[in-house]
Design a protein around this motif. Structure first.
Motif, PDB file in Angstrom:
ATOM      1  N   UNK A  83       0.784  -1.235   0.000  1.00 19.38           N
ATOM      2  CA  UNK A  83       0.000   0.000   0.000  1.00 19.38           C
ATOM      3  C   UNK A  83       0.814   1.283   0.000  1.00 19.38           C
ATOM      4  N   UNK A  84       2.099   1.231   0.365  1.00 17.66           N
ATOM      5  CA  UNK A  84       2.927   2.427   0.442  1.00 17.66           C
ATOM      6  C   UNK A  84       4.085   2.350  -0.540  1.00 17.66           C
ATOM      7  N   UNK A  85       4.468   3.507  -1.065  1.00 17.97           N
ATOM      8  CA  UNK A  85       5.656   3.552  -1.912  1.00 17.97           C
ATOM      9  C   UNK A  85       6.896   3.349  -1.057  1.00 17.97           C
ATOM     10  N   UNK A  86       7.129   4.214  -0.079  1.00 15.59           N
ATOM     11  CA  UNK A  86       8.238   4.022   0.863  1.00 15.59           C
ATOM     12  C   UNK A  86       8.120   5.037   1.976  1.00 15.59           C
ATOM     13  N   UNK A  87       8.322   4.567   3.203  1.00 12.90           N
ATOM     14  CA  UNK A  87       8.257   5.463   4.360  1.00 12.90           C
ATOM     15  C   UNK A  87       9.624   6.007   4.733  1.00 12.90           C
ATOM     16  N   UNK A 139       3.723   6.273  -7.662  1.00 15.51           N
ATOM     17  CA  UNK A 139       3.803   6.475  -6.214  1.00 15.51           C
ATOM     18  C   UNK A 139       2.420   6.340  -5.591  1.00 15.51           C
ATOM     19  N   UNK A 140       2.287   5.408  -4.651  1.00 13.07           N
ATOM     20  CA  UNK A 140       1.037   5.228  -3.929  1.00 13.07           C
ATOM     21  C   UNK A 140       1.300   5.300  -2.430  1.00 13.07           C
ATOM     22  N   UNK A 141       0.237   5.590  -1.675  1.00 13.64           N
ATOM     23  CA  UNK A 141       0.362   5.594  -0.226  1.00 13.64           C
ATOM     24  C   UNK A 141       1.338   6.642   0.259  1.00 13.64           C
ATOM     25  N   UNK A 142       2.146   6.254   1.254  1.00 12.10           N
ATOM     26  CA  UNK A 142       3.110   7.178   1.841  1.00 12.10           C
ATOM     27  C   UNK A 142       4.406   7.182   1.042  1.00 12.10           C
ATOM     28  N   UNK A 143       4.898   8.387   0.763  1.00 10.35           N
ATOM     29  CA  UNK A 143       6.222   8.574   0.162  1.00 10.35           C
ATOM     30  C   UNK A 143       6.877   9.707   0.921  1.00 10.35           C
ATOM     31  N   UNK A 201      -2.273   9.451  -2.233  1.00 16.38           N
ATOM     32  CA  UNK A 201      -0.877   9.418  -1.786  1.00 16.38           C
ATOM     33  C   UNK A 201      -0.603  10.568  -0.823  1.00 16.38           C
ATOM     34  N   UNK A 202       0.434  10.386   0.007  1.00 18.78           N
ATOM     35  CA  UNK A 202       0.859  11.404   0.964  1.00 18.78           C
ATOM     36  C   UNK A 202       2.366  11.561   0.857  1.00 18.78           C
ATOM     37  N   UNK A 203       2.826  12.789   1.003  1.00 16.29           N
ATOM     38  CA  UNK A 203       4.235  13.100   0.800  1.00 16.29           C
ATOM     39  C   UNK A 203       4.766  13.894   1.992  1.00 16.29           C
ATOM     40  N   UNK A 204       6.063  13.760   2.238  1.00 20.27           N
ATOM     41  CA  UNK A 204       6.660  14.566   3.296  1.00 20.27           C
ATOM     42  C   UNK A 204       8.175  14.547   3.234  1.00 20.27           C
TER      43      UNK A 204
END
Length: 279
Positions: free
Chosen positions: A60-64, A107-111, A131-134
């Motif tokens: 579910x996430x690209x990469x945390x 890119x999906x989920x958290x990146x 998606x979410x980015x930070x």
């Protein structure tokens, strides 16, 4: 390194798919993943059967971001790194920067953290609409990596880059799209299919040598303080067109209203006078 532990690699329809493959750890970024990504990018760049690379992620996430629970960095923690040591996210972003093949990040989920900085040198960033980015470094007491302080302002402007990096806040896909960090948004279930559609279009309609030269022109020449050296190189490139069969094919295919069949190869037909190819 024919087999990988933290990524997967496959080629189909002239597209190399490189997939972050630690879904149990939300694709936390490791030194091994960095090394494997570099090897896989080399492999795709040197394979004339590959025209486009899709960088994807399992789960579910690209990469945390960095997962230091897997052994930390590849230097002795007591003595520290030597001057030649390179931080792992930048190893990937620099290798993508140097590619002759287009790279599409899906890119999906958290990146977040290294999970977004490794994509900043890709040609396209397509994202799921949820998606979410930070760029969360300051909230962890650490520093930006992946050469992101160079890439990010070029993508979104200094003001937006300063906001995201100095606050370390997480933001949504709509803000990323409006700022220019990502090119397009899709439902998560459609994301990879849309990435492959874009890759297929690039393969069908563009000349590989022209693409290789153009992406490097943009990266290596756009930061100069004058257009004069850029135009000097442009002139050499345009002056070489009478001996360029792809240019002839491009015009003929347009006039004859048919798909082009470009024959030049990236592995042997790049112009020898390109300044970034000089020893």
């Amino acid at each position: 390194m024919a087999e990988y532990e933290d990524i997967t690699y496959r080629v189909a329809d002239r597209i190399a798919t490189i997939t972050l493959n630690r879904p149990q750890a939300r694709n936390g970024y490791t030194v091994r993943m960095s090394d494997e990504l570099g090897h896989a990018m080399d492999r795709a760049d040197n394979d004339e059967d590959v025209r486009v690379v899709v960088l994807a992620a399992a789960g579910p996430d690209f990469s945390v971001g960095a997962d230091l629970s897997q052994g930390g960095f590849d230097f002795d923690a007591e003595t520290g790194p030597d001057d030649a040591w390179q931080e792992p996210a930048g190893r990937c972003s620099k290798r993508v920067f140097a590619m002759n093949k287009p790279v599409i990040a899906a890119i999906q989920g958290a990146a977040v953290g290294g999970g977004i900085t490794i994509t900043l040198s890709a040609d396209y960033r397509l994202a799921a609409d949820d998606a979410r980015f930070g760029f969360v470094f300051v909230r962890r007491g650490i520093y930006p990596e992946g050469a992101s302080a160079w890439f990010l302002p070029r993508l979104v402007g200094m003001g937006r880059a300063m906001d995201w990096m100095i606050s370390g806040r997480v933001f949504d896909a709509r803000e990323a799209l409006e700022a220019g960090l990502v090119h397009r948004l899709y439902p998560a279930t459609e994301l990879l299919d849309r990435a492959y559609e874009l890759a297929a279009e690039l393969i069908r309609t563009t000349a590989p040598v022209s693409v290789a030269v153009t992406r490097q022109l943009l990266y290596r020449m756009s930061g100069l303080d004058s257009p004069l050296p850029v135009h000097q190189l442009d002139s050499k490139l345009i002056g070489s067109l009478p001996a360029n069969p792809d240019a002839v094919e491009g015009v003929l295919s347009f006039l004859q209203k048919r798909p082009p069949e470009f024959g030049l190869r990236v592995d042997k037909d790049l112009p020898g006078f390109l300044p970034w190819r000089q020893p």
